[in-house]
Design a protein around this motif. Structure first.
Motif: not given
Length: 368
Positions: A200-203, A239-242, A250-253
């Motif tokens: 939820s924090d990431i997306l 798509a909006l989050d990305l 954040a998604l890298e880790n």
């Protein structure tokens, strides 16, 4: 023989002070009288007073706008009404209107606002049908990147954070409360799905959209979220989050469920998010600032608009103003009613007074 003078309070037959005894008797009489009229009083309250109070409340109640378009209303708070709102407002409108269209509540909002601005009903009706098409662009793109995005189980695992993940109960509670306000009802039972706190924090947009989808699927449709593919709005939210660089970092880790699919989506080129243009294509009236002014003006939960309409006036962002001449009908009707009432009154006086005078002055033997 001696005289005895009584200086204390006058007593009743039972020895209690007379004043106290009289007060007690009077109080008992009042209670008996109240008991006798209580059934009639309750009947009047339930059948006469309560409906009037309810009618008066409905004359100022206006929660439908805020309940149907909560995010849009929030984004419009600082809008100055000088030009068409920006992209952020249209993004909020997309998610609000998508949920309202799924709940079949968008037409009710259009009908309500159509009392204030003619044409707004068709605006909501036509655009409500296009919400799926707007979101489907992002759905096709993401499923083309990774077919796993088409699987309901993929979304459940990804958005829950996996087994043992800390849940974001507040987000789910907020979405259920929002759905209850939209549907004007109360749901019972625990939520089948809880979004994960980390994802939820990431997306944040995706988590909110998926939580709304999960709540609607369980409590309104009565189905299991584990067997239903998400709404097109969920794909649009992802798509909006990305498109946010912070999300990509954040998604890298991130090592939770669906991490590989999400990283593949960040590396790909997604369709541009242009909700403003999409709404313009759906209905050109979204470029009309007067419609947006109506939405903002009637966004508070209570309004004097109904009373103003009765005197051919309206609320505007600049304050109270007269309606245009072609919309002023109540004043004309009031004038016609007053004219007819006065004409009938004077006609009755003109016809009745001479007859009454003649009858009053006739001899008693012929007066009857």
């Amino acid at each position: 023989m001696s005289d005895s003078t009584h200086t204390g309070p006058m007593l009743a037959a039972d020895g209690t002070p007379l004043k106290r005894s009289l007060r007690r008797a009077l109080r008992a009489q009042k209670m008996r009288a109240l008991a006798l009229i209580a059934p009639l009083l309750i009947f009047v309250l339930l059948t006469f007073i309560a409906p009037i109070v309810d009618m008066l409340f409905r004359s100022v109640e206006n929660q439908i706008v805020g309940n149907t378009l909560p995010m849009t209303v929030e984004e419009l708070r600082d809008w100055d009404a000088t030009e068409v709102p920006d992209e952020q407002v249209f993004r909020a409108l997309f998610f609000d209107l998508f949920l309202a269209a799924e709940a079949k509540e968008h037409t009710k909002l259009g009908s309500r606002l159509n009392y204030e601005k003619s044409g707004i009903s068709s605006l909501f009706r036509t655009s409500g049908r296009d919400m799926n098409d707007i979101g489907e662009v992002f759905q096709d793109a993401l499923e083309g990147i990774d077919p796993a995005f088409a699987e309901a189980t993929t979304w459940v695992e990804m958005m829950s954070g996996g087994a043992g993940a800390e849940p974001n109960t507040r987000l789910m509670s907020n979405q259920i409360a929002r759905l209850e306000a939209l549907e004007a009802t109360t749901f019972s039972g625990d939520a089948e799905f809880l979004p994960g706190a980390a994802i939820s924090d990431i997306l944040p947009n995706t988590a909110r959209a998926y939580a709304a989808f999960a709540a609607f699927t369980q409590f309104v449709d009565g189905k299991s979220v584990t067997k239903e593919e998400p709404w097109e709005a969920v794909y649009a939210a992802l798509a909006l989050d990305l498109e946010d660089p912070a999300t990509k970092t954040a998604l890298e880790n991130y090592a939770g469920p669906g991490a590989d699919s999400l990283r593949a989506a960040t590396a790909a080129t997604l369709p541009p998010i242009a909700m403003r243009e999409a709404f313009f294509e759906s209905n050109k009236d979204w470029a009309n600032t007067t419609f947006w002014e109506t939405i903002k003006t009637y966004s508070p939960p209570y309004t004097t608009g109904y009373f103003l309409n009765a005197v051919d006036m309206e609320k505007t962002p600049q304050g109270i103003a007269l309606r245009s001449e072609d919309e002023r009908i109540y004043g004309i009707l009031f004038q016609r009613t007053m004219f007819m009432s006065l004409m009938i009154t004077f006609s009755c006086v003109a016809l009745g007074y001479p007859v009454a005078w003649i009858l009053a002055n006739l001899p008693s033997r012929t007066a009857n």
